[in-house]
Design an enzyme around this catalytic site. Structure first.
Site, mmCIF file in Angstrom:
data_model
loop_
_atom_site.group_PDB
_atom_site.id
_atom_site.type_symbol
_atom_site.label_atom_id
_atom_site.label_comp_id
_atom_site.label_asym_id
_atom_site.label_seq_id
_atom_site.Cartn_x
_atom_site.Cartn_y
_atom_site.Cartn_z
ATOM 1 N N ALA A 101 0.825 -1.345 -0.037
ATOM 2 C CA ALA A 101 0.026 0.170 -0.064
ATOM 3 C C ALA A 101 0.770 1.213 -0.064
ATOM 4 C CB ALA A 101 -0.944 0.105 1.186
ATOM 5 N N ASP A 102 0.633 2.318 -0.716
ATOM 6 C CA ASP A 102 1.216 3.296 -0.778
ATOM 7 C C ASP A 102 0.359 4.279 0.442
ATOM 8 O OD1 ASP A 102 3.366 4.221 -3.033
ATOM 9 O OD2 ASP A 102 1.979 2.554 -3.475
#
Length: 332
Positions: free
Chosen positions: A214-215
């Site tokens: 996940a960013d």
């Protein structure tokens, strides 16, 4: 710093920083020397180093290398006193940057351990587990070990991984160039697939779970990640395949109520118009318009659980929603 024998994207000793040039993988393993913050900025811009955790650590260490190399000061007593004070601040910064490097690896290993244990519970202790991952979330995107790939490493070391599947992750091919490289390097049984083969892979019953990084994660669990992640989540839901996000708590942004507030970067059209993620020859018709978003947002209702270094965020039985804020408070 780093594990002996493990592939290192960041090689640091006080006053010295070398970054693995990921543009040359998988055919060549080459490092570049970073001597100042400008070198670090250029390395990030040119995608020598990539992945949110690795970018933050490389930037901090580049500045640490620069300030550690300052020449001894000569001047008046008052100027000397000011220099000493400033030097102490520099040393504090260097210590903080070095701590980031160590802590990231420790956090990744904790993510891997929590994730592997949770998957064993969800899928059965005696079952050999095959998983699909997207983009690159391993040693090349972090200080070491990795997030989603860290879970795969932990499954493998625990003797319960049947096989890891990785997508090529177009258009920059982080999966085929980087993830496949790490899996082969670590002798983990793995198979590369095209991005468009994921649904067929799930339909054939080849994987029991999808694990991605996940960013950014919004307060409700909506997750921004490499473009194509949303496709995988929809397909996983349809085929009754569990879908996991693995990321450090620092990826969670409680100021964002949902994924609707996450700004999506658009990448250069050349990544689609030219081969090798924009670095090679033209492969598309001249004059064609391009839409090339870097990320997409996967809604929380498609996510089985979120794996962090503090444990696994699960959904409440009552309404099938994440209560991430309470999880973070209890983890402190």
């Amino acid at each position: 710093m780093g594990e002996s024998g493990a592939l290192q994207s960041i090689v640091y000793h006080r006053g010295s920083l070398r970054l693995l040039d990921q543009r040359k993988l998988p055919l060549e393993v080459a490092y570049i020397d970073v001597k100042c913050s400008a070198d670090g900025w250029n390395a990030i811009r040119d995608m020598v180093v990539r992945g949110a955790p690795a970018i933050a650590i490389a930037a901090a260490l580049a500045l640490a290398v620069e300030v550690s190399g300052l020449e001894d000061f000569t001047g008046t007593p008052a100027e000397a006193a000011a220099f000493v004070s400033e030097k102490l601040e520099y040393l504090a910064y260097i210590d903080a940057a070095e701590t980031m490097l160590v802590d990231d690896v420790a956090d990744n290993k904790a993510i891997g351990s929590h994730g592997a244990e949770f998957l064993k519970q969800k899928l059965g202790d005696s079952k050999h587990i095959s998983v699909l991952t997207h983009c690159n979330t391993g040693s090349l995107a972090t200080a070491g070990y990795g997030t989603a790939l860290g879970v795969i490493r932990a499954l493998h070391s625990g003797g319960i991984l049947e096989k890891a599947f990785c997508t090529e992750t177009r258009p920059f091919n982080q999966g085929s160039r980087l993830t496949a490289f790490e899996l082969v390097h670590d002798k983990i049984p793995a198979t590369l697939i095209s991005d468009s083969a994921a649904a067929a892979l799930m339909k054939n019953g080849c994987v029991q779970a999808v694990i991605v990084g996940a960013d950014r994660i919004a307060a409700n669990g909506d997750t921004a990640n490499k473009i194509g992640t949303y496709n995988l989540a929809i397909s996983a839901k349809h085929h009754d395949v569990q879908f996991y996000v693995a990321a450090p708590i620092t990826s969670i942004d409680l100021s964002l109520p949902s994924g609707d507030q996450i700004v999506i970067e658009e990448r250069s059209p050349k990544e689609l118009l030219n081969s090798e993620g924009g670095l090679g020859k033209q492969v598309a018709a001249s004059g064609i318009s391009v839409w090339n978003p870097a990320f997409d947002v996967t809604p929380a209702n498609l996510i089985t659980a979120i794996i962090t270094e503090k444990g696994v965020v699960t959904k409440s039985d009552a309404d099938e929603t994440f209560n991430i804020k309470d999880f973070i408070q209890s983890a402190k």
